[in-house]
Design an enzyme around this catalytic site. Structure first.
Site, PDB file in Angstrom:
ATOM      1  N   VAL A 199      54.881  27.328  25.355  1.00 20.88           N
ATOM      2  CA  VAL A 199      54.014  25.880  25.446  1.00 20.88           C
ATOM      3  C   VAL A 199      53.359  26.372  26.810  1.00 20.88           C
ATOM      4  O   VAL A 199      53.928  27.001  28.121  1.00 20.88           O
ATOM      5  CB  VAL A 199      54.098  24.456  25.900  1.00 20.88           C
ATOM      6  CG1 VAL A 199      53.011  23.588  25.771  1.00 20.88           C
ATOM      7  CG2 VAL A 199      55.703  24.292  24.480  1.00 20.88           C
ATOM      8  N   ASP A 206      41.714  16.289  25.835  1.00 19.44           N
ATOM      9  CA  ASP A 206      41.604  16.335  27.476  1.00 19.44           C
ATOM     10  C   ASP A 206      42.290  15.838  28.467  1.00 19.44           C
ATOM     11  O   ASP A 206      42.520  14.642  27.967  1.00 19.44           O
ATOM     12  CB  ASP A 206      40.280  15.740  27.894  1.00 19.44           C
ATOM     13  CG  ASP A 206      39.678  15.482  28.319  1.00 19.44           C
ATOM     14  OD1 ASP A 206      40.350  15.486  29.843  1.00 19.44           O
ATOM     15  OD2 ASP A 206      38.367  15.131  28.394  1.00 19.44           O
ATOM     16  N   TYR A 208      41.154  19.116  45.180  1.00 24.86           N
ATOM     17  CA  TYR A 208      41.578  21.270  44.620  1.00 24.86           C
ATOM     18  C   TYR A 208      42.673  21.279  45.086  1.00 24.86           C
ATOM     19  O   TYR A 208      43.469  21.320  45.283  1.00 24.86           O
ATOM     20  CB  TYR A 208      40.356  21.795  44.528  1.00 24.86           C
ATOM     21  CG  TYR A 208      40.794  23.121  43.927  1.00 24.86           C
ATOM     22  CD1 TYR A 208      41.101  22.885  42.653  1.00 24.86           C
ATOM     23  CD2 TYR A 208      41.342  24.500  44.231  1.00 24.86           C
ATOM     24  CE1 TYR A 208      42.236  24.437  41.745  1.00 24.86           C
ATOM     25  CE2 TYR A 208      42.074  24.889  44.166  1.00 24.86           C
ATOM     26  CZ  TYR A 208      42.218  25.055  42.363  1.00 24.86           C
ATOM     27  OH  TYR A 208      42.616  26.500  41.976  1.00 24.86           O
ATOM     28  N   LYS A 218      46.563  21.238  44.694  1.00 28.20           N
ATOM     29  CA  LYS A 218      47.175  22.860  44.348  1.00 28.20           C
ATOM     30  C   LYS A 218      49.015  22.432  45.583  1.00 28.20           C
ATOM     31  O   LYS A 218      49.628  23.149  45.310  1.00 28.20           O
ATOM     32  CB  LYS A 218      47.241  23.929  44.580  1.00 28.20           C
ATOM     33  CG  LYS A 218      45.641  24.154  43.796  1.00 28.20           C
ATOM     34  CD  LYS A 218      46.594  24.404  42.214  1.00 28.20           C
ATOM     35  CE  LYS A 218      45.755  24.599  41.106  1.00 28.20           C
ATOM     36  NZ  LYS A 218      46.338  24.325  39.836  1.00 28.20           N
TER      37      LYS A 218
HETATM   38  N1  LIG Z   1      40.427  31.075  39.309  1.00 27.86           N
HETATM   39  C1  LIG Z   1      41.063  31.514  40.151  1.00 27.86           C
HETATM   40  O1  LIG Z   1      40.857  32.011  41.727  1.00 27.86           O
HETATM   41  C2  LIG Z   1      42.959  30.677  40.844  1.00 27.86           C
HETATM   42  C3  LIG Z   1      42.938  30.806  41.251  1.00 27.86           C
HETATM   43  C4  LIG Z   1      43.986  30.490  41.776  1.00 27.86           C
HETATM   44  C5  LIG Z   1      44.680  29.621  41.071  1.00 27.86           C
HETATM   45  N2  LIG Z   1      44.314  28.697  39.706  1.00 27.86           N
HETATM   46  C6  LIG Z   1      44.343  27.902  39.511  1.00 27.86           C
HETATM   47  O2  LIG Z   1      44.957  28.742  37.890  1.00 27.86           O
HETATM   48  C7  LIG Z   1      44.853  27.609  36.817  1.00 27.86           C
HETATM   49  C8  LIG Z   1      44.285  28.374  35.479  1.00 27.86           C
HETATM   50  O3  LIG Z   1      42.535  28.453  36.313  1.00 27.86           O
HETATM   51  P1  LIG Z   1      42.055  29.676  35.479  1.00 27.86           P
HETATM   52  O4  LIG Z   1      41.665  30.323  36.389  1.00 27.86           O
HETATM   53  O5  LIG Z   1      42.137  30.236  34.622  1.00 27.86           O
HETATM   54  O6  LIG Z   1      40.734  29.006  35.090  1.00 27.86           O
HETATM   55  P2  LIG Z   1      39.518  28.821  33.824  1.00 27.86           P
HETATM   56  O7  LIG Z   1      39.367  29.826  32.804  1.00 27.86           O
HETATM   57  O8  LIG Z   1      38.376  28.348  33.828  1.00 27.86           O
HETATM   58  O9  LIG Z   1      40.952  28.086  32.800  1.00 27.86           O
HETATM   59  C9  LIG Z   1      41.128  26.832  32.714  1.00 27.86           C
HETATM   60  C10 LIG Z   1      41.872  26.200  31.847  1.00 27.86           C
HETATM   61  O10 LIG Z   1      41.922  24.327  32.089  1.00 27.86           O
HETATM   62  C11 LIG Z   1      41.762  23.946  31.106  1.00 27.86           C
HETATM   63  N3  LIG Z   1      41.063  22.834  30.628  1.00 27.86           N
HETATM   64  C12 LIG Z   1      39.821  22.515  31.898  1.00 27.86           C
HETATM   65  N4  LIG Z   1      39.784  21.314  32.360  1.00 27.86           N
HETATM   66  C13 LIG Z   1      40.548  20.831  31.031  1.00 27.86           C
HETATM   67  C14 LIG Z   1      41.110  19.044  30.763  1.00 27.86           C
HETATM   68  N5  LIG Z   1      40.443  18.083  31.340  1.00 27.86           N
HETATM   69  N6  LIG Z   1      42.082  19.045  29.965  1.00 27.86           N
HETATM   70  C15 LIG Z   1      42.930  20.207  29.491  1.00 27.86           C
HETATM   71  N7  LIG Z   1      42.471  21.704  29.900  1.00 27.86           N
HETATM   72  C16 LIG Z   1      41.718  21.333  30.593  1.00 27.86           C
HETATM   73  C17 LIG Z   1      40.811  24.940  30.021  1.00 27.86           C
HETATM   74  O11 LIG Z   1      39.967  24.683  28.711  1.00 27.86           O
HETATM   75  P3  LIG Z   1      38.615  24.812  28.038  1.00 27.86           P
HETATM   76  O12 LIG Z   1      38.374  26.186  27.754  1.00 27.86           O
HETATM   77  O13 LIG Z   1      38.997  24.210  26.444  1.00 27.86           O
HETATM   78  O14 LIG Z   1      37.741  24.551  28.947  1.00 27.86           O
HETATM   79  C18 LIG Z   1      40.457  26.956  30.220  1.00 27.86           C
HETATM   80  O15 LIG Z   1      42.006  26.399  28.915  1.00 27.86           O
HETATM   81  C19 LIG Z   1      44.014  26.750  36.892  1.00 27.86           C
HETATM   82  O16 LIG Z   1      45.203  25.559  37.500  1.00 27.86           O
HETATM   83  C20 LIG Z   1      43.609  26.917  38.329  1.00 27.86           C
HETATM   84  O17 LIG Z   1      43.403  25.830  39.485  1.00 27.86           O
HETATM   85  C21 LIG Z   1      42.628  29.909  39.391  1.00 27.86           C
END
Ligand SMILES: NC(=O)c1ccc[n+]([C@@H]2O[C@H](COP(=O)([O-])OP(=O)(O)OC[C@H]3O[C@@H](n4cnc5c(N)ncnc54)[C@H](OP(=O)(O)O)[C@@H]3O)[C@@H](O)[C@H]2O)c1
Length: 255
Positions: free
Chosen positions: A5, A57, A147, A151
């Site tokens: 999942v 969502d 945020y 985390k």
């Molecule tokens: N990018 C970074 O620098 C970074 C660094 C450290 C940690 N993270 C963490 O890694 C995780 C993934 O982030 P990412 O960087 O891969 O970003 P991303 O590409 O924007 O992916 C975010 C994902 O979360 C989903 N999502 C967002 N809002 C949601 C909601 N209200 N309900 C259900 N699903 C939702 C999105 O779905 P949709 O595509 O349908 O909108 C997408 O699949 C997050 O927890 C983020 O905080 C990111």
């Protein structure tokens, strides 16, 4: 039926998890969850396992109930759970709408806890849970405050639960995945002005996931990618919190 999942499966790190998990081992199905369903369908072209897409969502609490009902109906063996849905908003606390602040807590923290709780009855010995933390898991991050707080929850929750399982000999491992800056769509939502403007080093989502899978095999409870990030975590441990925040604010040209 053996399944994985993955929340946040439509893009970035969650999507990279789907691809690498599928390449690493056979699953009958991968339950791919995201806000919108469109991109989830695309995944099927790239993986061997059957993709079961869910548009949910997580700001809406009823969706966790829907997930629980789907588990009950199928009664799968969940070998892997990845909690990667999430978003950030980089602005001062006061300038961020209360709705979005609650949304961050709902999606990044409450959903992680709820997904884990609901999935556990369907996990056996050897089950693995990956929770997305971040560099901000280790320190307060003014200007990305809530945020960072969500985390910190991810890190604390993952490590603590991992110990409960180890002590209880449950045979399930939980790990927080804590990268710094990853090139994904995350920044389309997070950055709307220059509040946060310094990004020390960028990494690729695929490398974050590769390291996480390797760290899980090694029995770690936290996955940190790269020397920079390791030094940052060490620095945060050694320095007083006030100084750590001062450095962060200086990097971000705040204060
Ligand atoms: N990018 C970074 O620098 C970074 C660094 C450290 C940690 N993270 C963490 O890694 C995780 C993934 O982030 P990412 O960087 O891969 O970003 P991303 O590409 O924007 O992916 C975010 C994902 O979360 C989903 N999502 C967002 N809002 C949601 C909601 N209200 N309900 C259900 N699903 C939702 C999105 O779905 P949709 O595509 O349908 O909108 C997408 O699949 C997050 O927890 C983020 O905080 C990111």
């Amino acid at each position: 039926m053996k399944i994985a999942v993955v929340t946040g499966a439509s893009s970035g790190i969650g999507r990279a998890f789907v691809l690498q998990l599928d390449a690493d081992e056979p699953f009958d199905e991968i339950w791919a969850i995201a806000l919108e369903e469109d991109l989830l369908g695309e995944l099927q072209k790239e993986v061997h396992a059957r993709i079961r897409p869910f548009a949910m969502d997580f700001c809406n609490r009823e969706n966790l109930t829907r997930y629980g009902e789907a588990l009950k109906a199928v009664a799968p063996d969940v070998a892997v759970l990845v909690n990667a849905s999430g978003f950030g908003i980089f602005k001062t606390f006061e300038k961020t709408s209360l709705d979005r602040l609650f949304g961050m807590v709902d999606v990044n923290a409450r959903t992680m806890m709820g997904m884990t709780y609901l999935t556990l009855p369907y996990m056996r010995q050897g089950g693995r849970i990956y929770n997305m933390g971040s560099g901000s898991s280790f320190q307060p991050t003014p200007y990305a405050l809530i945020y960072g707080a969500t985390k910190a929850f991810a890190l604390s929750f993952s490590r603590g639960l991992n110990v409960e399982f180890r002590n209880g000999r449950r045979g399930i491992r939980v790990m927080a995945v804590c990268p710094l800056w990853v090139k994904t769509n995350f920044f389309k939502m997070a950055v709307s002005d220059k509040t946060i403007s310094y990004f020390s080093k960028w990494v690729e989502a695929a490398d974050v996931v590769k390291k996480a899978l390797k760290d899980m095999r090694r029995g770690k409870d936290v996955s940190i990618l790269g020397f920079n990030m390791q030094m940052q975590v060490l620095g945060v441990k050694l320095l007083p919190a006030g100084l750590v925040m001062k450095i962060w604010c200086k990097q971000q040209k705040q204060g």
